[in-house]
Design a protein around this motif. Structure first.
Motif, short mmCIF file in Angstrom:
data_model
loop_
_atom_site.label_atom_id
_atom_site.label_comp_id
_atom_site.label_asym_id
_atom_site.label_seq_id
_atom_site.Cartn_x
_atom_site.Cartn_y
_atom_site.Cartn_z
N GLY A 126 0.89 -1.34 -0.03
CA GLY A 126 0.19 0.10 -0.04
C GLY A 126 1.00 1.34 0.08
N GLN A 127 2.19 1.24 -0.31
CA GLN A 127 2.93 2.26 -0.44
C GLN A 127 2.30 3.56 -1.36
N THR A 128 3.18 4.74 -1.06
CA THR A 128 2.38 5.85 -1.76
C THR A 128 2.43 5.58 -3.50
N ALA A 129 3.62 4.66 -3.83
CA ALA A 129 3.94 4.66 -5.50
C ALA A 129 2.69 3.62 -5.89
N MET A 130 1.98 2.85 -5.13
CA MET A 130 1.02 2.19 -5.50
C MET A 130 -0.20 2.72 -5.30
N ARG A 131 -0.40 3.51 -4.75
CA ARG A 131 -1.92 4.03 -4.09
C ARG A 131 -2.90 4.46 -5.19
N GLU A 176 13.15 -2.05 7.15
CA GLU A 176 11.57 -1.78 6.88
C GLU A 176 11.09 -0.92 7.67
N ASP A 177 11.63 -0.74 8.93
CA ASP A 177 11.06 0.17 9.93
C ASP A 177 10.90 1.35 9.27
N PRO A 178 12.13 1.91 8.82
CA PRO A 178 12.22 3.33 8.53
C PRO A 178 11.20 3.49 7.20
N PHE A 179 11.21 2.60 6.49
CA PHE A 179 10.21 2.72 5.15
C PHE A 179 8.74 2.83 5.79
N GLN A 180 8.48 1.92 6.56
CA GLN A 180 7.00 1.75 7.27
C GLN A 180 6.69 3.34 7.79
#
Length: 199
Positions: A126-131, A176-180
């Motif tokens: 669900g990241q920004t690039a997918m929304r 993952e943590d900073p990405f999320q």
């Protein structure tokens, strides 16, 4: 429950703990071809939920891990959209071999048949690039310590050395943590699903 900082702010989303209930809500809101992201922390129960939803909905599934493999941990959205979502939206079956699969001799291909529902499952689904290409987002909310325990059990199947599995987990979480934390997908989720076992 130990969550990402601010994750409890996703409370505006409908809170659910049963896959059948999630599927019923999706059916109630769907109109035409519907793309559903199932996102959450590693080890959180995303794959299990996606599989259960696929059974309830007759949906196809794309796993982000297949597109990320030896490509990029999180920067795979354009590849998944172009070679996964878009052809399925056109009603075309896919059988796609990413360049990294070819270069490293991985057998098989990413395959999916067109259906009224498509589930994209994995960290960053669900990241920004997918929304822009998603219709609904399900955030799987799971205690961090429980997710690690479950993730290590899974990883030990591939890395029998416990120390190696622990090291791999820590390295992955460091990315993952900073990405999320930057994506904050829980804030835009339509549904929040409990990824922990029900009593």
């Amino acid at each position: 429950m130990r969550l990402y900082e601010g994750e409890n702010q996703g409370a505006d989303a409908l809170q659910l703990s049963d896959a059948a209930a999630v599927a019923a809500q999706i059916r109630a809101t769907a109109s035409g071809f519907t793309v559903i992201a199932v996102d959450g922390r590693s080890g959180g129960g995303k794959t299990t939920l996606a599989s259960e939803l696929a059974k309830h909905l007759g949906a196809s599934i794309l796993h982000t891990d297949d597109f990320a493999w030896w490509h990029s941990l999180f920067d795979w959205a354009p590849m998944l959209i172009e070679n996964g979502i878009e052809p399925l939206r056109r009603g075309e079956a896919i059988s796609y071999r990413p360049e990294a699969w070819i270069e490293r001799g991985r057998e098989g291909s990413i395959e999916a048949q067109p259906s009224g529902f498509l589930i994209v499952e994995g960290v960053g689904a669900g990241q920004t690039a997918m929304r822009e290409h998603l219709d609904l987002i399900v955030w799987v909310q799971t205690d961090a310590d429980f997710a690690k325990q479950r993730g290590l059990v899974r990883d030990l199947a591939e890395r029998p050395d416990p120390a190696e599995a622990e090291r791999f987990w820590d390295e992955w979480q460091a990315s993952e943590d900073p990405f999320q934390a930057a994506q904050k997908t829980w804030l835009v989720a339509d549904f929040v699903f409990s990824g922990e076992p029900r009593n």
